[in-house]
Design a protein around this motif. Structure first.
Motif, PDB file in Angstrom:
ATOM      1  N   PRO A 292     -27.105 -48.322  14.119  1.00 19.82           N
ATOM      2  CA  PRO A 292     -26.663 -47.926  15.473  1.00 19.82           C
ATOM      3  C   PRO A 292     -25.150 -48.067  15.652  1.00 19.82           C
ATOM      4  O   PRO A 292     -24.512 -47.222  16.285  1.00 19.82           O
ATOM      5  N   ALA A 293     -24.574 -49.125  15.086  1.00 19.35           N
ATOM      6  CA  ALA A 293     -23.119 -49.309  15.189  1.00 19.35           C
ATOM      7  C   ALA A 293     -22.383 -48.200  14.449  1.00 19.35           C
ATOM      8  O   ALA A 293     -21.330 -47.723  14.891  1.00 19.35           O
ATOM      9  N   GLY A 294     -22.952 -47.787  13.308  1.00 13.69           N
ATOM     10  CA  GLY A 294     -22.332 -46.703  12.544  1.00 13.69           C
ATOM     11  C   GLY A 294     -22.346 -45.388  13.303  1.00 13.69           C
ATOM     12  O   GLY A 294     -21.355 -44.642  13.291  1.00 13.69           O
ATOM     13  N   ILE A 295     -23.450 -45.097  13.973  1.00 12.93           N
ATOM     14  CA  ILE A 295     -23.533 -43.873  14.778  1.00 12.93           C
ATOM     15  C   ILE A 295     -22.537 -43.932  15.927  1.00 12.93           C
ATOM     16  O   ILE A 295     -21.861 -42.937  16.245  1.00 12.93           O
ATOM     17  N   THR A 296     -22.420 -45.097  16.556  1.00 16.57           N
ATOM     18  CA  THR A 296     -21.467 -45.249  17.659  1.00 16.57           C
ATOM     19  C   THR A 296     -20.045 -44.975  17.187  1.00 16.57           C
ATOM     20  O   THR A 296     -19.258 -44.326  17.891  1.00 16.57           O
ATOM     21  N   ARG A 297     -19.696 -45.432  15.995  1.00 16.88           N
ATOM     22  CA  ARG A 297     -18.346 -45.175  15.476  1.00 16.88           C
ATOM     23  C   ARG A 297     -18.143 -43.692  15.205  1.00 16.88           C
ATOM     24  O   ARG A 297     -17.052 -43.157  15.403  1.00 16.88           O
ATOM     25  N   ARG A 298     -19.172 -43.022  14.755  1.00 15.06           N
ATOM     26  CA  ARG A 298     -19.053 -41.572  14.535  1.00 15.06           C
ATOM     27  C   ARG A 298     -18.857 -40.839  15.867  1.00 15.06           C
ATOM     28  O   ARG A 298     -18.105 -39.860  15.941  1.00 15.06           O
ATOM     29  N   VAL A 299     -19.537 -41.315  16.907  1.00 12.71           N
ATOM     30  CA  VAL A 299     -19.330 -40.726  18.237  1.00 12.71           C
ATOM     31  C   VAL A 299     -17.895 -40.976  18.695  1.00 12.71           C
ATOM     32  O   VAL A 299     -17.237 -40.079  19.229  1.00 12.71           O
ATOM     33  N   ASP A 300     -17.400 -42.195  18.469  1.00 12.19           N
ATOM     34  CA  ASP A 300     -16.015 -42.509  18.841  1.00 12.19           C
ATOM     35  C   ASP A 300     -15.041 -41.576  18.135  1.00 12.19           C
ATOM     36  O   ASP A 300     -14.066 -41.098  18.732  1.00 12.19           O
ATOM     37  N   LEU A 301     -15.284 -41.317  16.855  1.00 14.20           N
ATOM     38  CA  LEU A 301     -14.424 -40.415  16.089  1.00 14.20           C
ATOM     39  C   LEU A 301     -14.433 -39.017  16.707  1.00 14.20           C
ATOM     40  O   LEU A 301     -13.380 -38.395  16.885  1.00 14.20           O
ATOM     41  N   LEU A 302     -15.626 -38.529  17.024  1.00 10.08           N
ATOM     42  CA  LEU A 302     -15.724 -37.189  17.596  1.00 10.08           C
ATOM     43  C   LEU A 302     -15.009 -37.122  18.950  1.00 10.08           C
ATOM     44  O   LEU A 302     -14.298 -36.161  19.237  1.00 10.08           O
ATOM     45  N   MET A 303     -15.192 -38.152  19.775  1.00 13.04           N
ATOM     46  CA  MET A 303     -14.521 -38.170  21.084  1.00 13.04           C
ATOM     47  C   MET A 303     -13.000 -38.209  20.908  1.00 13.04           C
ATOM     48  O   MET A 303     -12.254 -37.605  21.685  1.00 13.04           O
ATOM     49  N   SER A 304     -12.533 -38.903  19.880  1.00 17.43           N
ATOM     50  CA  SER A 304     -11.092 -38.947  19.618  1.00 17.43           C
ATOM     51  C   SER A 304     -10.560 -37.569  19.256  1.00 17.43           C
ATOM     52  O   SER A 304      -9.436 -37.207  19.625  1.00 17.43           O
ATOM     53  N   ARG A 305     -11.359 -36.808  18.533  1.00 17.78           N
ATOM     54  CA  ARG A 305     -10.920 -35.457  18.169  1.00 17.78           C
ATOM     55  C   ARG A 305     -10.716 -34.577  19.409  1.00 17.78           C
ATOM     56  O   ARG A 305      -9.877 -33.669  19.389  1.00 17.78           O
TER      57      ARG A 305
END
Length: 431
Positions: A292-305
């Motif tokens: 779950p933490a890994g998915i959250t970081r991927r979401v953070d990356l996408l939001m940063s883009r």
């Protein structure tokens, strides 16, 4: 176990951008910490806050500060942010790239318990979650300033918007999705704090040439393997290097430098237009073995883009979405409804054009297609098939021309942009 009764406190948390960057030695980190504490002390002195009377906890790359209740909360969002930015600017002007400081700052207020080990409370948890918001990181990374400030919704509604000196008009709402926290907050970039140093904003032509090659064959510059700010500061992708290959990092930097992004998406809403909950559902499906933490970081990356679509000079976006993708309820009905409403609002922005490929159209492309146009006329368009971070990248003139024609044909087949809202509202009614 001993724990005091809860006490209401103003909570301030700060975190140094890129503190753990490998180019910072232990000596550099000590210098950064000393300068950070001095800047906080100076900003308090200039804002009516007595630093020595504040409760403080060191967090290595940041500080937790609890301000006494007799200090007006407005002090922390009126003069304090600008005083802090100026103090950091003065430090940065005379410092090496490795000891310069850029800060994320979060403010909130709430009930706090003191115990044997320090302080605890849900209000403190929320403040630290705000500090980790993807949008806050992206705004700071894209700026030349030294401070990006985020306030909780409570703090904005009760303090900021009622104090003219807090400059409420300069804040914008953001959605925070960090770990178990989903919250609305308010964000602003503190101006006048560049401090004479260059910080990573929209990547310039150098980054694009690292990906595409320079057709004018300028001399090769010596430097790091990955694009960085002009003074050697890490770019915004540094925090996600464990999720990205070196090539993918460069491609995302290229995306941030694009003047125009055109694309066609068959299976899902285009990534630059996804909401956090929708993106979480898509990424969880694509990465089933991630924690779950890994998915959250991927979401953070996408939001940063997505920062490339906002700011003083946003990138233009022109996308075509297959209607079938809009009927797939990624994340459930509530998440899909939020996503469709977001598309309606995004389509109203002057630099975003959304078309929909209706279900009745038989001829369309088989997969995702993205074209990036760079502001430098000496560089070609870049074509990506499938995902930007893991798809096929093409930049040969013949390939680029072919896919430009494909996108042109898709635009003709799709509904006109004026009809997009009507289709989205119809799908919303069917949910």
């Amino acid at each position: 176990m001993e724990m005091s009764p809860a006490m209401h406190r103003t909570i301030v948390c700060v975190d140094v951008e890129g503190f753990g960057d490998r180019r910072r030695t232990n000596f550099d980190q000590c210098a950064v910490r000393a300068a950070l504490y001095q800047a906080l002390s100076d900003a308090c002195a200039g804002s009516g806050v007595v630093w020595r009377e504040c409760y403080r906890e060191d967090r290595g790359d940041g500080v937790l500060v609890l301000v006494p209740p007799e200090v007006p909360k407005s002090f922390l969002v009126a003069s304090f942010p600008d005083k802090l930015a100026k103090a950091l600017a003065a430090h940065n002007r005379t410092s090496t790239p490795q000891t310069r400081i850029r800060l994320r700052m979060a403010v909130h207020a709430g009930e706090v318990h003191y115990d044997t080990y320090g302080v605890v409370g849900s209000a403190i948890n929320l403040t630290f979650r705000l500090l980790e918001a993807a949008e806050l990181k992206a705004v700071l990374a894209a700026s030349s300033g030294a401070v990006a400030l985020i306030g909780s919704e409570w703090f904005f509604e009760e303090v900021i918007q009622h104090n003219p000196a807090a400059q409420a008009e300069r804040y914008r709402p953001v959605h925070v999705l960090v770990k178990e926290t989903q919250a609305r907050a308010w964000l602003r970039l503190v101006d006048g704090s560049s401090g004479g140093h260059a910080a990573p904003g929209k990547p310039g032509p150098t980054v694009a040439r690292m990906v595409l090659g320079d057709r004018r064959r300028e001399p090769e510059r010596a430097g790091p393997a990955f694009p960085t700010g002009q003074t050697g500061a890490p770019t915004w992708t540094h925090d996600y290097e464990d999720l990205l290959s070196p090539r993918a990092r460069l491609c995302l930097e290229l995306e941030q430098s694009a003047a125009l992004i055109r694309g066609y998406e068959v299976h899902a809403v285009p990534e630059l237009l996804q909401t956090p909950d929708y993106a979480h559902a898509v990424l969880r499906f694509e990465h089933p073995h991630d924690s779950p933490a890994g998915i959250t970081r991927r979401v953070d990356l996408l939001m940063s883009r997505q920062r490339t679509l906002y700011g003083p000079e946003p990138c233009r976006l022109w996308v075509i979405i297959d209607e079938a993708a809009l009927h797939r309820r990624r994340g459930g009905t509530a998440a899909m409804r939020e996503q469709l409403v977001h598309l309606v609002k995004a389509g109203e922005l002057p630099h975003i054009c959304i078309q929909i490929m209706p279900l009745s159209t038989g001829a369309a492309a088989d997969g995702t297609l993205t074209l990036l146009r760079l502001p430098d006329p000496g560089l070609p368009d870049a074509v990506y098939l499938e995902k930007l971070t893991r798809g096929l990248h093409l930049d040969r003139p013949a390939d680029v021309e072919h896919y430009q024609q494909v996108v042109h044909r898709l635009c003709i087949l799709a509904t006109q942009p004026a009809a997009t809202n009507e289709i989205l509202h119809r799908i919303l009614q069917d949910l």
